[in-house]
Design an enzyme around this catalytic site. Sequence first.
Site, PDB file in Angstrom:
ATOM      1  N   GLU A   1       0.829  -1.202   0.230  1.00  0.00           N
ATOM      2  CA  GLU A   1       0.186  -0.153   0.075  1.00  0.00           C
ATOM      3  C   GLU A   1       0.906   1.376  -0.193  1.00  0.00           C
ATOM      4  OE1 GLU A   1      -2.839  -0.291   3.326  1.00  0.00           O
ATOM      5  OE2 GLU A   1      -3.777  -2.136   2.397  1.00  0.00           O
TER       6      GLU A   1
ATOM      7  N   GLU B   1      -6.269 -10.580  -1.337  1.00  0.00           N
ATOM      8  CA  GLU B   1      -7.064 -10.354  -0.236  1.00  0.00           C
ATOM      9  C   GLU B   1      -8.707 -10.203  -0.437  1.00  0.00           C
ATOM     10  OE1 GLU B   1      -5.489  -7.028   2.195  1.00  0.00           O
ATOM     11  OE2 GLU B   1      -3.561  -7.497   1.812  1.00  0.00           O
TER      12      GLU B   1
HETATM   13  C1  XIL Z   1      -6.344  -6.104   8.581  1.00  0.00           C
HETATM   14  C2  XIL Z   1      -6.765  -7.225   9.282  1.00  0.00           C
HETATM   15  O1  XIL Z   1      -7.473  -8.465   8.709  1.00  0.00           O
HETATM   16  C3  XIL Z   1      -7.022  -6.936  10.656  1.00  0.00           C
HETATM   17  O2  XIL Z   1      -7.275  -7.798  11.369  1.00  0.00           O
HETATM   18  C4  XIL Z   1      -6.407  -5.796  11.092  1.00  0.00           C
HETATM   19  O3  XIL Z   1      -6.840  -5.310  12.267  1.00  0.00           O
HETATM   20  C5  XIL Z   1      -5.952  -4.558  10.187  1.00  0.00           C
HETATM   21  O4  XIL Z   1      -5.562  -5.158   8.874  1.00  0.00           O
HETATM   22  N1  XIL Z   1      -5.012  -4.364   3.732  1.00  0.00           N
HETATM   23  C6  XIL Z   1      -3.955  -5.343   4.162  1.00  0.00           C
HETATM   24  C7  XIL Z   1      -4.158  -6.165   5.488  1.00  0.00           C
HETATM   25  O5  XIL Z   1      -3.118  -5.578   3.529  1.00  0.00           O
HETATM   26  O6  XIL Z   1      -2.886  -6.362   6.183  1.00  0.00           O
HETATM   27  C8  XIL Z   1      -5.213  -5.544   6.243  1.00  0.00           C
HETATM   28  O7  XIL Z   1      -5.662  -6.703   7.300  1.00  0.00           O
HETATM   29  C9  XIL Z   1      -6.778  -5.404   5.373  1.00  0.00           C
HETATM   30  C10 XIL Z   1      -6.292  -4.410   4.476  1.00  0.00           C
END
Ligand code: XIL
Length: 360
Positions: free
Chosen positions: A145, A250
């Site tokens: 990101e 994701e």
């Molecule tokens: C999220 C997790 O799912 C949560 O448990 C945590 O509190 C915050 O992060 N993008 C990403 C992930 O790259 O690491 C994130 O994961 C969601 C968005």
Amino acid sequence: MPACMISVKTLAQNTEVPSLKKTFKTDFLIGAAVNALQIEEKDLKADRLIKQQFSAVTPENVMKAEIIHPGWDVYNFDLADKLVAYALKNNIKVNAHNLIWHSQLPHFMLAIKDADSVRQYFANHITTVAGRYDNKVYSWDVVNEALNEDGSLRNSIFLQKLGDNYIVEAFRLAQKAAPHTKLYYNDYNIEQPKKRAGAIALIKKIQAAGVRIDGVGIQGHWKASNVPMTDIEETIKAFAALHIEVMFTELDLSVLPNPWDGNSAEVNKTARGSEKMNPYPNGLPDSVQHLQARAYADLFRLFLKYKQNVSRVTFWGVNDGQSWLNNWPIRGRTNYPLLFDRNFQPKPAFYSVIATENEK
Ligand code: XIL
């Protein structure tokens, strides 16, 4: 009881639920994000499903800097090591997540003021963590990101203190520390044209520096009612033209209203809840189940069309009850973004995804 009813019942009991990883075995890896309970094998129902369904896992949190590197020279590898052992035992690949990200950073690091110390943290972190897991994990999300929606670089602590070459440097350090591990860039909304252009420029910059980048992850936090199919297809083609792997890293399809317009996964942006924002606290209406099932099938048809380029599809969680989308961007809602319900049962979306394989 009539004989036909008995046979239907027996059939239902004996019919095995199909397996995602087996169904798509020759196409791409199928992954899931796993949490600490699952890594410690304390969630037995999830454990069964993970072994049956997934050929890859991504740690949802346990390899993030705030957990794995809580003090200047303090590392906590406990859960990360358990994940690696779990994956090895079950013949599952680990996509390690992540090395450099602006979020979930340890407090000590955020308190550093001088650029030299940030640079030292950066090098120590990548070298120590990526080095430990070389030959143990399959791949790393090296940088996560780093882009704004307009394609420019996010104004993170890394950009501020290290300048705009920090991403190339992160990959260079990772390549040195983990020569046997695949190295990826990962972000959300990079299927959107401006952000996609930023990602392409970034990847080209890494390649032009002679540094290795093996793939790019499109996170895929979308709304079931509005998956940007055309943008996604354009993006697969554009990234594939850079000769790197394309992944969906994701994936989840939210069925709840978003407090803002469009898709976003900006983790630090949250909103307040209301009944209107949580319309299905007691179950998902059939119409929405089916809308979601169609959206997932459309996506998988596209992934299969580009299976030469798409190397992995990872869901962000195992079942609906465990999804981060129950608590983000609004806390305490009831969302249904994945293929398995709160009782670990396959949803219509699961069967619609499995069915796409037979259409090939
Ligand atoms: C999220 C997790 O799912 C949560 O448990 C945590 O509190 C915050 O992060 N993008 C990403 C992930 O790259 O690491 C994130 O994961 C969601 C968005």
